[in-house]
Write an enzyme that holds these catalytic residues in place. Sequence first.
Site, PDB file in Angstrom:
ATOM      1  N   ALA A 153       8.603  -6.970  18.536  1.00  0.00           N
ATOM      2  CA  ALA A 153       9.447  -8.078  18.098  1.00  0.00           C
ATOM      3  C   ALA A 153       9.110  -9.310  18.914  1.00  0.00           C
ATOM      4  CB  ALA A 153      10.925  -7.729  18.270  1.00  0.00           C
ATOM      5  N   ALA A 154       9.189 -10.476  18.270  1.00  0.00           N
ATOM      6  CA  ALA A 154       8.996 -11.752  18.954  1.00  0.00           C
ATOM      7  C   ALA A 154      10.180 -12.641  18.614  1.00  0.00           C
ATOM      8  CB  ALA A 154       7.689 -12.402  18.518  1.00  0.00           C
ATOM      9  N   SER A 156      12.833 -16.199  20.029  1.00  0.00           N
ATOM     10  CA  SER A 156      12.684 -17.581  20.481  1.00  0.00           C
ATOM     11  C   SER A 156      12.378 -17.684  21.963  1.00  0.00           C
ATOM     12  CB  SER A 156      13.967 -18.362  20.168  1.00  0.00           C
ATOM     13  OG  SER A 156      15.095 -17.701  20.723  1.00  0.00           O
ATOM     14  N   GLY A 158      11.526 -14.828  24.084  1.00  0.00           N
ATOM     15  CA  GLY A 158      10.645 -13.799  24.626  1.00  0.00           C
ATOM     16  C   GLY A 158      10.166 -12.855  23.539  1.00  0.00           C
ATOM     17  N   GLN A 159       9.445 -11.812  23.959  1.00  0.00           N
ATOM     18  CA  GLN A 159       9.010 -10.793  23.004  1.00  0.00           C
ATOM     19  C   GLN A 159       9.084  -9.422  23.661  1.00  0.00           C
ATOM     20  OE1 GLN A 159       5.347 -12.754  22.047  1.00  0.00           O
ATOM     21  NE2 GLN A 159       4.095 -11.361  23.258  1.00  0.00           N
ATOM     22  N   VAL A 160       9.128  -8.399  22.787  1.00  0.00           N
ATOM     23  CA  VAL A 160       9.430  -7.038  23.234  1.00  0.00           C
ATOM     24  C   VAL A 160       8.250  -6.117  22.945  1.00  0.00           C
ATOM     25  CG1 VAL A 160      11.024  -5.095  23.024  1.00  0.00           C
ATOM     26  CG2 VAL A 160      11.881  -7.441  22.773  1.00  0.00           C
ATOM     27  N   ASP A 309      25.870 -12.718  19.664  1.00  0.00           N
ATOM     28  CA  ASP A 309      24.716 -12.837  18.763  1.00  0.00           C
ATOM     29  C   ASP A 309      24.502 -11.529  17.993  1.00  0.00           C
ATOM     30  OD1 ASP A 309      22.573 -14.125  17.598  1.00  0.00           O
ATOM     31  OD2 ASP A 309      21.167 -13.654  19.200  1.00  0.00           O
TER      32      ASP A 309
END
Length: 496
Positions: A153-154, A156, A158-160, A309
């Site tokens: 996943a990317a 706003s 960071g990314q995982v 969120d």
Amino acid sequence: MNRSLPADFSIPPVVQPPVVPIKRGAWAWVRHWQRTCFVLWVLGRFAWMLYRDLRRARTHSGGNLADLPEKQLEAQASRLREQLIRLGPTFIKIGQALATRADLLPVAFIQELAKLQNRVPPFPNTEAFAIIERELGQPVTKLFRAIDPQPVAAASLGQVYRGVRHDGQEVAIKVQRPNLPARISEDVVILRRIARWMARSQRLFKGNDWVGMIDEFERTVYAELDYRNEGRNADRFRQNFADWPRVHVPTIFWEQTTSRVITMEFLRGICVTDLDGLAAAGIDAKEANELMYRTYFKQLLEDGFFHADPHPGNILILRDGRLAFFDFGMVGHISPKLQSQMVSAFFHLIDRDAPGIVQDLVGLGFLSPEADMEDFARVVEDLFRRKLDVNLSEVRFKDLTYDLGDIIYRYPFSTPASFTFIIRALMTLEGISITMNPRFNFLEVAMPYARDFLFRRESAQLREKVWASLHDARNGRLNWTRVWNLARTALALYFA
């Protein structure tokens, strides 16, 4: 292996803007104003193109967004999403917030901006792995037995990546984007200038505390920049729901967590809006949706601490039916005073007490005490009749938007900045419910919650908040009409 809570967990972290070196000199000044002009150019160009379409639509109708043909709406929504990506992480974050505001934007915009939750361009793996090694002090091969070469996943900020620890535990590793604090700090300065201009243009931008919203956004996004806050929030949330076996929060691995990297238990489950997947797993989407709402009643009315969120990318249904929350970078804190006022409003909603709701709106800061209370109460009664008692599938967003717009311009009504993220969370839940349970009815879920928690022995704290809410917002005196209405509501709930 240290999976325990950090020692300072009980003390809420004081969120301050990150320390960003101030670049001085002519070149830094030029770069700042280049960025300012670029932001104004991109947003202004989009606004002009939208205005052009609206002006054409005005010759055939009222010239509102909802009056544009569907193809034009979709094109404008897609253009806005592309421009926000072009402007970078700060504006992508704002677009994600707008994706939950069905009270402000047509459905076409909501659907397009929702793509910003999981369709943000990733940054290079080389940079991500370099950040992991620099933050954790060891090569990636020593830190993890394996790590997937592509992010799962990317987002706003960071990314995982999916990885496996040397003890065999499957984990999610989230890495912050490079140079993020400096980029966001500069954009917030620009946004605050725009917000101040909007605040002075009440004729065009009535109904919101624009500067307050930017301040709230700044506070929240700075909190998200320190992943240790996210870990603390996850642990606190898990403690709050320790007695709820159907709610799960992933374990945080603190020995592999810093301000820019967070490592947590990797979860495999079904997206809350994947109805086919839920059906194949034998999971009732309606029941799962109602559980999600009950968790939010608890978060808002009891805990004073909520996940701000809750979009579909941050909630999963596990194969055993448990509801899993993760990504606690954006959370909200509610003061005891505000919480007691919200409890009052909650019970007035259940009782359809329009005069009580009007008093709550004054106390919460939505409505000026100088407003015509009786006239506004009639407006609230009409909204109750047309919105509260119907299923979600019967509510038309266009009609609701027009109703809210009419209220904002007819009465001294505004949205307090402190409610920005509460409204965001509730609007996000409603958006999820459109897919999961279009026949969702607020009262059907709220009344059993109110009955169970009001009369349970361990809900003494909630009862204290209810009692504290029985005072008039204007003079602080005990309102005996409210006392009677609450007693009548309690009896109705007890015998329901």
